[in-house]
Design a protein around this motif. Structure first.
Motif, mmCIF file in Angstrom:
data_model
loop_
_atom_site.group_PDB
_atom_site.id
_atom_site.type_symbol
_atom_site.label_atom_id
_atom_site.label_comp_id
_atom_site.label_asym_id
_atom_site.label_seq_id
_atom_site.Cartn_x
_atom_site.Cartn_y
_atom_site.Cartn_z
ATOM 1 N N LEU A 387 -3.951 6.525 -7.781
ATOM 2 C CA LEU A 387 -4.332 4.662 -6.507
ATOM 3 C C LEU A 387 -4.719 5.590 -5.022
ATOM 4 O O LEU A 387 -4.672 6.645 -4.183
ATOM 5 C CB LEU A 387 -2.677 4.654 -5.773
ATOM 6 N N PRO A 388 -5.734 4.867 -4.985
ATOM 7 C CA PRO A 388 -6.825 4.529 -3.663
ATOM 8 C C PRO A 388 -6.314 4.814 -2.398
ATOM 9 O O PRO A 388 -6.717 3.995 -1.440
ATOM 10 C CB PRO A 388 -7.835 3.864 -4.142
ATOM 11 N N VAL A 389 -5.054 5.139 -1.839
ATOM 12 C CA VAL A 389 -4.211 5.107 -0.867
ATOM 13 C C VAL A 389 -4.189 6.612 -0.830
ATOM 14 O O VAL A 389 -4.382 7.526 -0.911
ATOM 15 C CB VAL A 389 -2.953 4.541 -1.182
ATOM 16 N N SER A 390 -3.807 7.340 1.477
ATOM 17 C CA SER A 390 -3.447 8.983 1.638
ATOM 18 C C SER A 390 -2.241 8.801 1.975
ATOM 19 O O SER A 390 -2.425 9.501 2.371
ATOM 20 C CB SER A 390 -4.987 8.706 3.378
ATOM 21 N N ALA A 391 -1.292 7.892 1.319
ATOM 22 C CA ALA A 391 -0.217 8.343 1.766
ATOM 23 C C ALA A 391 1.191 7.446 0.870
ATOM 24 O O ALA A 391 0.309 6.103 0.158
ATOM 25 C CB ALA A 391 -0.149 7.579 3.242
ATOM 26 N N THR A 392 2.323 8.136 1.010
ATOM 27 C CA THR A 392 2.954 7.926 0.018
ATOM 28 C C THR A 392 3.901 6.073 -0.060
ATOM 29 O O THR A 392 4.801 5.577 -0.374
ATOM 30 C CB THR A 392 4.004 8.999 -0.682
ATOM 31 N N TRP A 411 -1.745 -0.281 3.430
ATOM 32 C CA TRP A 411 -1.820 0.405 2.658
ATOM 33 C C TRP A 411 -2.943 1.635 3.946
ATOM 34 O O TRP A 411 -4.501 0.809 4.032
ATOM 35 C CB TRP A 411 -2.042 0.783 1.811
ATOM 36 N N ALA A 412 -2.869 3.285 4.180
ATOM 37 C CA ALA A 412 -3.926 3.966 4.466
ATOM 38 C C ALA A 412 -4.845 4.333 3.886
ATOM 39 O O ALA A 412 -4.585 4.723 3.174
ATOM 40 C CB ALA A 412 -3.651 4.889 5.657
ATOM 41 N N MET A 413 -6.135 3.913 4.185
ATOM 42 C CA MET A 413 -7.645 4.382 2.905
ATOM 43 C C MET A 413 -7.831 5.338 3.173
ATOM 44 O O MET A 413 -7.584 6.012 4.694
ATOM 45 C CB MET A 413 -8.428 3.836 2.886
ATOM 46 N N PRO A 414 -8.012 6.975 2.486
ATOM 47 C CA PRO A 414 -8.785 7.621 3.104
ATOM 48 C C PRO A 414 -10.229 7.512 3.604
ATOM 49 O O PRO A 414 -10.142 8.522 4.380
ATOM 50 C CB PRO A 414 -9.503 8.080 1.188
ATOM 51 N N ASP A 415 -10.794 6.703 3.037
ATOM 52 C CA ASP A 415 -11.720 6.462 5.224
ATOM 53 C C ASP A 415 -11.275 6.011 5.653
ATOM 54 O O ASP A 415 -12.308 5.800 6.560
ATOM 55 C CB ASP A 415 -13.435 5.974 4.427
ATOM 56 N N GLY A 467 -8.212 -2.230 10.583
ATOM 57 C CA GLY A 467 -7.189 -1.819 10.727
ATOM 58 C C GLY A 467 -6.147 -3.080 9.982
ATOM 59 O O GLY A 467 -6.507 -3.698 10.136
ATOM 60 N N VAL A 468 -4.805 -2.706 10.514
ATOM 61 C CA VAL A 468 -4.207 -3.704 10.671
ATOM 62 C C VAL A 468 -4.008 -4.465 10.964
ATOM 63 O O VAL A 468 -3.708 -5.955 10.150
ATOM 64 C CB VAL A 468 -2.300 -3.118 10.644
ATOM 65 N N GLY A 469 -4.282 -4.796 12.331
ATOM 66 C CA GLY A 469 -4.417 -5.869 12.752
ATOM 67 C C GLY A 469 -3.140 -6.002 14.347
ATOM 68 O O GLY A 469 -2.008 -6.052 13.497
ATOM 69 N N ALA A 470 -3.523 -6.180 15.313
ATOM 70 C CA ALA A 470 -1.938 -5.881 16.466
ATOM 71 C C ALA A 470 -1.662 -7.336 16.692
ATOM 72 O O ALA A 470 -0.621 -7.589 16.956
ATOM 73 C CB ALA A 470 -3.254 -5.615 17.841
ATOM 74 N N ASP A 471 -2.674 -8.943 15.734
ATOM 75 C CA ASP A 471 -1.864 -9.852 15.978
ATOM 76 C C ASP A 471 -0.947 -10.198 14.452
ATOM 77 O O ASP A 471 -0.919 -11.119 15.155
ATOM 78 C CB ASP A 471 -2.375 -10.678 16.147
ATOM 79 N N GLY A 472 -0.969 -9.094 14.020
ATOM 80 C CA GLY A 472 -0.246 -9.168 12.658
ATOM 81 C C GLY A 472 -0.496 -10.423 11.389
ATOM 82 O O GLY A 472 -0.096 -10.974 10.202
#
Length: 848
Positions: A387-392, A411-415, A467-472
């Motif tokens: 899976l192209p993500v950097s965390a489980t 999900w956090a990506m490697p880049d 990013g995730v976005g502070a305002d959700g």
């Protein structure tokens, strides 16, 4: 039942809950949140029935008469024989009814509630209508209620509906409970939740509306409790026969005792002669034969992973004409599997490389440790693909909401970027992507096409941003494609159903799933879909007579509620079908109980289904049902042979008890002789006949007619004929012995030995399948019993004390040898006649 309860809260702000005083008042009014226990027979009831058995009373009377005249040896022997005989006759009648107890165990023993504004943990049986109950992920709900606050829940209601896919629940609006008054289990996006169901995703507050027997679960329990056990076909055939023969035996007992006393003036001997005749005529072996046949049948089935809970139902399997199968967990594996993916107009097999373009974002929109069946299926389809993500673990999850029926994870990506993946209802995914009508049309067409194939379809979308976005707030998603799921048909289901049809058994599918899915699964399994699917709504509108007509043609029934499953079983029964019903859910339990044979799945089935069923498939294989049907047909054929044998052997025993009285000769048999004969007859007619293999072509024939008697007048007449031949032989030898001047004890011994030899010869001739060698290893039980019988006779003749008790002495060896040969021929002629008949039939078949 919402009497005394406040209307469901319309908003999350009203979460004070009940006061403890109000909760106690409602508990007193509505009762505990439990289900009533069913009635059952206790040990005292069973023992009372045993002591009323005529055979027990007759043996006890004989023992009292012997002891009265001082014959202690005879009296003690008869008492011991009575204990052994009655112990063999008595079999497991106490069928413990744990159905409603199993229903109770499905509820959580504790519940989290809000009372007086505080969260409390209370026993589930203390829940009352109006309580605010907290529903957590992975918890089973202990009462019916309305979701009033929290997330949109995903609830597994398969135990009530039979559907393998969880449904979504949304908090109630301001309309109050009226908008949900007609809600039923299985509804999508409703607010009502039900006792016994599992919340697989989301958190919420549920206002309890129904508890105990008022819940959907409780009503099923009441339905089960109201269904009385129906006697099996075998029991219906056996009871009137035993009653008639028993009445005849007791009548002859009185006649012989009276005649003996009046003509000879010896009332004690008259009483013993009458009791001897009654014991000889009384068909106490019938329940004994039935008990051993079914007990050994249960053992044989257990070795094939089939657990028999109600042994008398084994024989009924051989008469089954209609096999009603549930879909989920019976025809299918009760699990989700990715069947296909769709992307830009192309349908991909899940193993194709192009499928990963949809499966990878779908996996990222699934829980890392999945509970939901679709999440599990996606994770399995992706397999070891990276899976192209950097965390489980995801950075953030966005649960289902009433206005957004999609589950999203970030999900956090490697880049360093963040990938948002979404999976949910196709319409919700289309909205997240802002797709115009022109782009939606092909996808909507694909959704409709896949749904017609009986597949469940989810949309998949993804988006990358910094990013995730502070305002959700969520980004605009890009549409990745569709994932189609199936509950796969079991690999052996089609072959098993084909064997059933070859044996003349019709097959119908009854499911709570959607019609399109039901028809497709039925087609794959080989069930007739020519008449389409009949829905539960259609069934509800039909009168019972009209339903009976419809079920003559229709073989697929979908969106069926528990009470409608029960109605279908009753309609099939009204049409003269012998019905076997399979199932694994709570919703199947009433139909399992009402069918002639209820068959539950052991691995995935609920406790309720297992307790309501007659038979449990421990390996969940339909092929095991076919094995049970084959065994049921074998049991019926061998049991009929055994009953013919029992009838035949009672004729010479009764004749030897009666004829000396009529002719003025000394008695041939006394009660202790008959008791010894019974101890030989019982294992012979049970073990020898049960061990015989079934007919070679039993599964090439249609089921026997439901009204066909196990033991009719034709079979009784044939048994009487065989018995008269043995009687003529033995009593003729007894008369000859008297004419030759043999002592009374020697003449009695000759007749007694010939009777036992004729008994054994007749058993072998009646039981052995034509074409099996005489020394076939499957006949070892017969040879063991025959050897033991002659050892017992040798002991009686060789031990003076026993010879005195039995009033016998060894006749001359030439006379004894001639008698044995004559009695063997008298008993074995029927086997020779059957062999001639088979040979003639084979010759006619060759000529044709």
């Amino acid at each position: 039942m919402n009497d005394g309860a406040a209307p469901p809260a319309a908003a999350a702000g009203r979460l004070e809950g009940l006061s403890e005083q109000e909760a106690a008042r409602r508990l007193a009014r509505h009762g505990p949140n439990t289900l009533e226990k069913p009635r059952s027979r206790n040990v005292a009831d069973i023992m009372r029935d045993i002591l009323r058995e005529p055979m027990f009373l007759l043996l006890l009377a004989a023992a009292v008469l012997y002891l009265t005249v001082g014959d202690w040896g005879e009296g003690i022997f008869v008492l011991c024989g009575a204990a052994v005989t009655i112990g063999l006759v008595v079999f497991q009648e106490a069928r413990t009814e744990r159905v409603v107890s199993a229903l109770r165990q499905l509820a959580e023993p504790f519940a989290r509630v809000i009372r007086e504004g505080r969260e409390r943990r209370i026993p589930a049986h203390e829940l009352v209508p109006g309580d605010l109950m907290l529903a957590g992920e992975g918890e089973r709900l202990p009462a019916d209620g309305v979701l009033v606050a929290g997330d949109a829940l995903t609830v597994d209601e398969s135990v009530l509906t039979g559907e393998s896919v969880p449904v979504s629940k949304r908090p109630a609006g301001d309309g109050g409970p009226a908008e949900h008054a007609e809600a039923q289990p299985g509804g999508e996006a409703t607010s009502f939740v039900y006792a016994g169901t599992m919340n697989v995703r989301g958190q919420g507050v549920v206002e309890v509306t129904r508890t105990g027997v008022s819940t959907n679960l409780g009503r099923i329990g009441l339905s089960l409790a109201s269904i009385e056990d129906e006697p099996t076909l075998l029991q219906k055939s056996m009871q009137p026969l035993v009653a008639r023969l028993g009445a005849t035996a007791l009548a002859f007992c009185g006649i012989v005792a009276l005649t003996y006393g009046v003509l000879r003036g010896d009332w004690i001997e008259g009483g013993l002669a009458g009791i001897t005749l009654a014991i000889a005529l009384l068909p106490e072996e019938f329940p004994m034969v039935l008990a051993i046949f079914l007990a050994l049948g249960s053992f044989r089935l257990a070795r094939q992973k089939v657990l028999v809970r109600r042994s008398a139902a084994i024989e009924t399997l051989g008469a089954v004409t209609m096999l009603c199968v549930d879909k989920t967990g019976t025809l299918t594996e009760n699990r989700m599997r990715v069947a296909a993916t769709w992307r830009t107009g192309i349908l991909y097999d899940p193993s194709a490389a192009g499928a990963l373009d949809v499966l990878v974002p779908a996996a990222l929109a699934s829980a890392p440790r999945p509970v939901d069946p679709m999440d599990k299926a996606v994770r399995e389809a992706v397999g070891s693909s990276p899976l192209p993500v950097s965390a489980t673990q995801p950075l953030r999850s966005y649960p289902l909401r009433p206005d957004r029926l999609a589950f999203i994870q970030a999900w956090a990506m490697p880049d360093g970027e963040v990938l948002h993946a979404a999976k949910g209802a196709p319409e919700a995914i289309f909205d997240l992507c802002g797709m115009p009508a022109g782009e939606r049309a092909p996808a909507e067409g694909a959704v409709a096409e896949l749904a017609e194939r009986g597949l469940r379809v989810l949309g998949v979308a993804s988006s990358r941003r910094a990013g995730v976005g502070a305002d959700g707030r969520l980004p605009l998603f890009g549409f990745d494609g569709l994932v189609a799921f199936e509950d796969p048909v079991r690999s052996d289901a089609a072959a098993a159903l084909s064997q059933a049809r070859h044996a003349g058994i019709d097959v119908a599918m009854i499911t709570g799933d959607y019609p399109a899915t039901a028809v497709e699964i039925a087609r794959q399994a080989g069930i007739d879909t020519g008449a389409g699917a009949m829905t539960g709504a259609e069934i509800a509108r039909l009168a019972p007579g009209a339903l009976e007509q419809r079920v003559r043609r229709t073989r697929v029934f979908a969106r069926v509620a528990p009470e409608q499953k029960l109605a279908l079983v009753e309609a099939f029964k009204a049409n003269g079908e012998v019905v076997a019903m399979t199932g694994d859910g709570i919703n199947d339990a009433p139909a399992l109980e009402a069918a002639h044979i209820g068959i539950a799945m052991g691995r995935r089935g609920t406790d309720v289904a297992r307790e309501a069923a007659d038979i449990v498939l421990l390996d969940d294989r339909l092929a095991s049902i076919i094995g049970g049907i084959r065994l049921g047909r074998r049991i019926f054929a061998n049991l009929r042979k055994a009953l013919v044998y029992v009838t035949a052997i009672h004729i010479p025993v009764a004749g030897l008890a009666l004829l000396p009285v009529v002719t003025g000769l000394p008695p041939v048999l006394f009660p202790l002789h008959v008791v010894l004969l019974e101890l030989i007859i019982d294992p012979v007619c049970s073990l020898v006949f049960e061990g015989e293999p079934g007919e070679r072509h039993a599964m090439d024939k249609p089921p026997r007619r439901s009204g066909e008697a196990l033991f009719g007048m034709r079979h009784m007449a044939f048994g009487v004929l065989q018995g008269l031949v043995v009687l003529a032989c033995v009593f003729g030898a007894y008369l000859w012995a008297w004419a030759q001047g043999l002592p009374e004890d020697s003449a009695r011994a000759l007749a007694f030995v010939m009777l036992i030899a004729g008994n054994l010869s007749l058993a072998f001739a009646e039981a052995a399948e034509v074409g099996t060698p005489f020394l076939d290893r499957r006949h070892w039980v017969f040879f063991a019993i025959a050897t033991l019988s002659f050892l017992v006779m040798a002991a009686i003749f060789g031990i003076p004390a026993l010879a005195s008790v039995f009033r016998v002495s060894l006749p001359p060896w030439p006379v004894l040898a001639a008698g044995l040969l004559l009695s063997a021929a008298a008993g074995g002629w029927v086997g020779f006649a059957r062999w001639l008949g088979e040979a003639a039939a084979a010759r006619r078949a060759r000529q044709a």
